[in-house]
Design a protein around this motif. Structure first.
Motif, mmCIF file in Angstrom:
data_model
loop_
_atom_site.group_PDB
_atom_site.id
_atom_site.type_symbol
_atom_site.label_atom_id
_atom_site.label_comp_id
_atom_site.label_asym_id
_atom_site.label_seq_id
_atom_site.Cartn_x
_atom_site.Cartn_y
_atom_site.Cartn_z
ATOM 1 N N VAL A 63 -10.871 -6.659 7.042
ATOM 2 C CA VAL A 63 -10.884 -5.769 8.244
ATOM 3 C C VAL A 63 -9.519 -4.956 8.042
ATOM 4 C CG1 VAL A 63 -10.954 -5.828 10.735
ATOM 5 C CG2 VAL A 63 -12.157 -7.537 9.558
ATOM 6 N N HIS A 64 -9.777 -3.725 8.169
ATOM 7 C CA HIS A 64 -8.618 -2.876 8.167
ATOM 8 C C HIS A 64 -8.271 -2.203 9.395
ATOM 9 C CE1 HIS A 64 -8.250 -2.595 3.668
ATOM 10 N NE2 HIS A 64 -9.820 -2.707 3.644
ATOM 11 N N PHE A 65 -7.216 -2.049 9.965
ATOM 12 C CA PHE A 65 -6.931 -1.614 11.305
ATOM 13 C C PHE A 65 -6.474 -0.118 10.964
ATOM 14 C CE2 PHE A 65 -6.129 -6.105 11.825
ATOM 15 C CZ PHE A 65 -6.676 -6.256 13.275
ATOM 16 N N ARG A 66 -7.107 0.717 11.885
ATOM 17 C CA ARG A 66 -6.614 2.088 11.990
ATOM 18 C C ARG A 66 -6.408 2.476 13.267
ATOM 19 N NH1 ARG A 66 -5.613 0.751 7.606
ATOM 20 N NH2 ARG A 66 -6.534 1.631 5.736
ATOM 21 N N SER A 67 -5.844 3.957 13.453
ATOM 22 C CA SER A 67 -5.647 4.185 15.002
ATOM 23 C C SER A 67 -7.076 4.777 15.608
ATOM 24 C CB SER A 67 -4.560 5.684 14.965
ATOM 25 O OG SER A 67 -5.351 6.559 14.061
ATOM 26 N N LYS A 68 -6.947 5.113 16.861
ATOM 27 C CA LYS A 68 -8.053 5.342 17.501
ATOM 28 C C LYS A 68 -8.615 6.623 17.000
ATOM 29 C CE LYS A 68 -6.075 7.520 21.682
ATOM 30 N NZ LYS A 68 -6.182 7.639 22.920
ATOM 31 N N MET A 81 -0.815 2.311 5.533
ATOM 32 C CA MET A 81 -0.766 2.874 4.053
ATOM 33 C C MET A 81 -2.164 3.987 3.982
ATOM 34 S SD MET A 81 0.621 3.275 1.159
ATOM 35 C CE MET A 81 1.714 1.593 0.505
ATOM 36 N N ARG A 82 -1.593 5.301 3.954
ATOM 37 C CA ARG A 82 -2.593 6.173 3.563
ATOM 38 C C ARG A 82 -3.451 5.797 2.153
ATOM 39 N NH1 ARG A 82 0.269 6.189 7.740
ATOM 40 N NH2 ARG A 82 0.235 8.220 9.130
ATOM 41 N N LEU A 83 -4.634 5.930 2.079
ATOM 42 C CA LEU A 83 -5.328 5.861 0.912
ATOM 43 C C LEU A 83 -6.143 6.821 0.597
ATOM 44 C CD1 LEU A 83 -6.258 1.935 1.586
ATOM 45 C CD2 LEU A 83 -4.248 3.066 0.084
ATOM 46 N N GLY A 84 -6.209 7.786 1.454
ATOM 47 C CA GLY A 84 -7.427 9.059 1.245
ATOM 48 C C GLY A 84 -8.591 8.625 1.660
ATOM 49 N N GLU A 85 -9.006 7.880 2.743
ATOM 50 C CA GLU A 85 -10.242 7.351 3.154
ATOM 51 C C GLU A 85 -11.059 8.439 3.717
ATOM 52 O OE1 GLU A 85 -8.754 2.791 4.199
ATOM 53 O OE2 GLU A 85 -7.967 4.490 5.483
ATOM 54 N N THR A 86 -10.363 9.454 4.560
ATOM 55 C CA THR A 86 -11.108 10.419 5.338
ATOM 56 C C THR A 86 -10.769 11.850 4.831
ATOM 57 O OG1 THR A 86 -9.356 10.751 7.020
ATOM 58 C CG2 THR A 86 -11.081 8.772 7.285
ATOM 59 N N SER A 87 -11.174 12.974 5.632
ATOM 60 C CA SER A 87 -11.092 14.060 5.448
ATOM 61 C C SER A 87 -9.705 14.645 6.234
ATOM 62 C CB SER A 87 -12.102 15.291 5.254
ATOM 63 O OG SER A 87 -12.710 14.898 6.678
ATOM 64 N N ASN A 88 -9.325 13.672 7.175
ATOM 65 C CA ASN A 88 -8.173 14.033 8.134
ATOM 66 C C ASN A 88 -7.048 14.713 7.323
ATOM 67 O OD1 ASN A 88 -10.168 13.277 9.994
ATOM 68 N ND2 ASN A 88 -9.444 11.366 10.373
ATOM 69 N N PHE A 89 -6.365 15.649 8.028
ATOM 70 C CA PHE A 89 -5.221 15.945 7.459
ATOM 71 C C PHE A 89 -4.110 14.742 7.404
ATOM 72 C CE2 PHE A 89 -0.820 17.332 7.909
ATOM 73 C CZ PHE A 89 -0.496 18.238 6.499
ATOM 74 N N GLY A 90 -3.496 14.716 6.210
ATOM 75 C CA GLY A 90 -2.509 13.502 6.185
ATOM 76 C C GLY A 90 -2.816 12.096 5.577
ATOM 77 N N ASP A 91 -4.221 12.272 5.688
ATOM 78 C CA ASP A 91 -5.002 10.809 4.840
ATOM 79 C C ASP A 91 -5.248 11.253 3.561
ATOM 80 O OD1 ASP A 91 -6.049 8.411 4.522
ATOM 81 O OD2 ASP A 91 -7.828 9.001 5.492
ATOM 82 N N VAL A 92 -4.035 11.191 2.851
ATOM 83 C CA VAL A 92 -3.998 11.510 1.323
ATOM 84 C C VAL A 92 -3.359 10.332 0.579
ATOM 85 C CG1 VAL A 92 -1.852 12.755 1.628
ATOM 86 C CG2 VAL A 92 -3.265 12.974 -0.613
ATOM 87 N N TYR A 456 6.176 17.853 0.255
ATOM 88 C CA TYR A 456 6.257 18.647 1.529
ATOM 89 C C TYR A 456 4.755 18.891 1.956
ATOM 90 C CZ TYR A 456 5.986 23.698 3.190
ATOM 91 O OH TYR A 456 5.882 24.498 3.866
ATOM 92 N N ALA A 457 4.674 18.977 3.394
ATOM 93 C CA ALA A 457 3.438 19.522 3.907
ATOM 94 C C ALA A 457 2.059 18.879 3.479
ATOM 95 C CB ALA A 457 3.356 21.076 3.679
ATOM 96 N N LYS A 458 2.242 17.568 3.314
ATOM 97 C CA LYS A 458 1.255 16.519 2.882
ATOM 98 C C LYS A 458 0.736 15.581 3.851
ATOM 99 C CE LYS A 458 0.027 18.471 -1.160
ATOM 100 N NZ LYS A 458 0.165 17.779 -2.450
ATOM 101 N N THR A 459 1.820 15.527 4.740
ATOM 102 C CA THR A 459 1.561 14.394 5.750
ATOM 103 C C THR A 459 1.562 14.943 7.193
ATOM 104 O OG1 THR A 459 3.939 13.991 6.394
ATOM 105 C CG2 THR A 459 3.208 12.948 4.290
ATOM 106 N N GLU A 460 1.237 14.029 8.230
ATOM 107 C CA GLU A 460 1.253 14.474 9.644
ATOM 108 C C GLU A 460 2.808 13.950 10.371
ATOM 109 O OE1 GLU A 460 0.042 11.966 8.266
ATOM 110 O OE2 GLU A 460 -1.554 10.781 9.648
ATOM 111 N N ASN A 461 3.450 13.723 9.630
ATOM 112 C CA ASN A 461 4.781 13.157 9.936
ATOM 113 C C ASN A 461 5.432 14.086 10.722
ATOM 114 O OD1 ASN A 461 7.857 12.076 9.416
ATOM 115 N ND2 ASN A 461 6.304 10.291 9.539
#
Length: 489
Positions: A63-68, A81-92, A456-461
């Protein structure tokens, strides 16, 4: 916990197979006479250590916990830890972007400028290995990668406020009146062997709803906004919320195995910080023709930057002052703070500044003190505050050629200056610099607080420059929570 072993004689250790040592900090070996190492067949190698073997998630489901769904940094802090699970920006996949920045494509010279972002980035496996330990890493015995190695499970981190706090005099729990006391989270579940029950383990510090997780059938399940966790009272040690998979054995006895873990950051009184912030709305004379006198607008800014600061358990105690320099000669066209129709806030390099030039933030704060004094208020009232100056005119710093290079905002010590070109994250970004946070793309060789470096510019931080491309910045990482919280006054 520490342990010391003293042997008054010879100490030998013989391993018939491998002998490994791992440490999160330092390993020190010292001899008063000889120190020898020998590798009979392959010699001795240095500088290429392997990661320690992680403990196992033994349940046949994870069971992995993720934000809403659609989370943009509001209501709670969340890091995973981002693993590239979705197409959302920052999820690389962070393994691909945790890196070192170099001055050119030969990777010969590390970048040592804290603001430089367009160098060449090279993956840093050692740094990534260190990052894995921030989250907590486990192996999944039944799940393998294409190369045959085991998949890893990474714990996520949650930060939020307690709904009740202890009265220091009576030791009784009372309502905290904090807003950010609940977190709605999504769950990503993968089941190899269906358990009889998949449920949260009881923890008296939290109210978890629902306690039981369904569906739990074999396969993958993406449960968006599935669970609500409320923090019932404060705690001084980091907590773990666990999901267990329960199955009855052949004797009919229930056997529980951990299927997921969520780390929760300690939120006791010593951790909850309150930053005193003075917002200054600066009124300037007409600088751009036909635009008239303009005043900086800070409406809604407190709510915006506090939204992000609370991820690090920092609240803002805000006061506002208006400073009118519309009649000040230094802000008239041709004055020291106006060049080419823009506000000239400071010079870079500073040695290029004309004699007697005072950086904008210092000049404006002196005006604040003058106003206080004229109203019989101690001029030192805001000396221990962070000061945010909002302007109604665009501006920036003066470069070596004498031109104003536009900025959205900048920070200098306890001062933050915001121009009208700012976006919703600019104030938080600049305040976090005041709390000692470097940019996400900065090397530790440039700033010792840069524990990790990301492309640079790969995260939503918040501390990235992703608005350049443009993407919304909204989160802080757990390691940043610690630095910002430790440096908030």
């Amino acid at each position: 916990m520490s342990r010391t072993r003293i042997v008054r004689g010879t100490y030998n250790k013989i391993s018939h197979e491998d002998h490994n040592m791992y440490s999160q900090e330092n390993i020190i070996s010292r001899a008063f006479k000889w120190f020898t190492e020998k590798g009979d067949k392959k010699g001795v190698s240095h500088g290429t250590p392997n990661d320690p073997p992680p403990p196992e998630i033994k349940a046949k489901c994870v069971v992995h916990f993720r934000s809403k769904n659609g989370w943009k940094g509001e209501e709670y802090g969340f890091d995973w830890m981002r693993l590239g699970e979705t197409s959302n920006f920052g999820d690389v996949n962070y393994e691909d972007i945790v890196a070192k920045q170099y001055t050119d494509a030969t990777y010969a010279t590390l970048e040592r400028d804290i603001n430089e972002y367009d160098g060449s980035f090279k993956k840093a496996p050692t740094l990534y290995s260190k990052l894995k330990q921030v989250y907590g890493v486990y192996s999944i015995p039944w799940k393998k990668k294409a190369d045959g190695t085991l998949e890893n499970y990474y714990c996520s981190w949650l930060s939020f406020y307690p709904s009740q706090i202890k009265d220091t005099k009576t030791n009784q729990l009372t309502a905290s009146n904090f807003k950010n006391t609940k977190a709605i989270l999504s769950l990503n579940i993968e089941v190899d062997e269906e358990p009889d029950t998949l449920r949260f383990k009881e923890n008296k510090l939290f109210k978890i709803s629902p306690m039981e997780i369904t569906p739990k059938t074999k396969g993958k399940h993406d449960l968006k906004d599935f669970v609500t966790i409320e923090c019932l009272e404060e705690f001084s040690d980091d907590q773990i919320i666990e999901v267990v998979a329960v199955k009855k054995d052949s004797a009919g006895i229930e056997v529980s195995e951990v299927a997921g873990r969520l780390n929760v950051w300690a939120n006791h009184a010593a951790k909850r910080k309150k930053a005193k912030i003075l917002i200054v709305e600066l009124r300037t004379p007409e600088i751009v023709s036909a635009k008239g006198s303009r005043k900086g607008n800070a409406v809604g800014q407190k709510e915006l930057f506090e939204n992000y600061l609370r991820q690090a358990l920092i609240e803002a105690d805000v006061e506002t002052e208006i400073v009118d320099v519309s009649g000040d000669a230094h802000f008239q066209i041709g004055g020291r703070y106006v060049i080419g129709g823009k506000i000239a806030a400071y010079y870079e390099p500073a040695g290029n500044a004309p004699s007697g030039f005072v950086a904008l933030q210092n000049y404006v704060y002196n005006k604040v003190k003058e106003n206080l004094k004229s109203n019989n208020i101690p001029e030192t009232k805001y000396d221990k505050y962070y000061v945010a100056i909002y302007l109604g005119e665009n501006g920036g710093f003066v470069d070596a050629s004498g031109n104003v290079k536009g900025l959205n905002g900048y920070s200098s010590g306890n001062f933050v200056v915001l121009f009208p070109s700012k976006n919703d994250q600019t104030a938080a970004h600049e305040f976090l610099h005041s709390f000692a946070l470097p940019h996400s793309f900065t090397n530790s060789e440039a700033d010792a607080k840069a524990q990790f470096t990301y492309e640079y510019a790969k995260t939503e931080n918040i501390m990235d420059y992703s608005h350049h491309i443009p993407e919304t910045r909204c989160n802080l990482w757990k390691w940043q929570w610690i630095i910002a919280n430790d440096n908030a006054k």
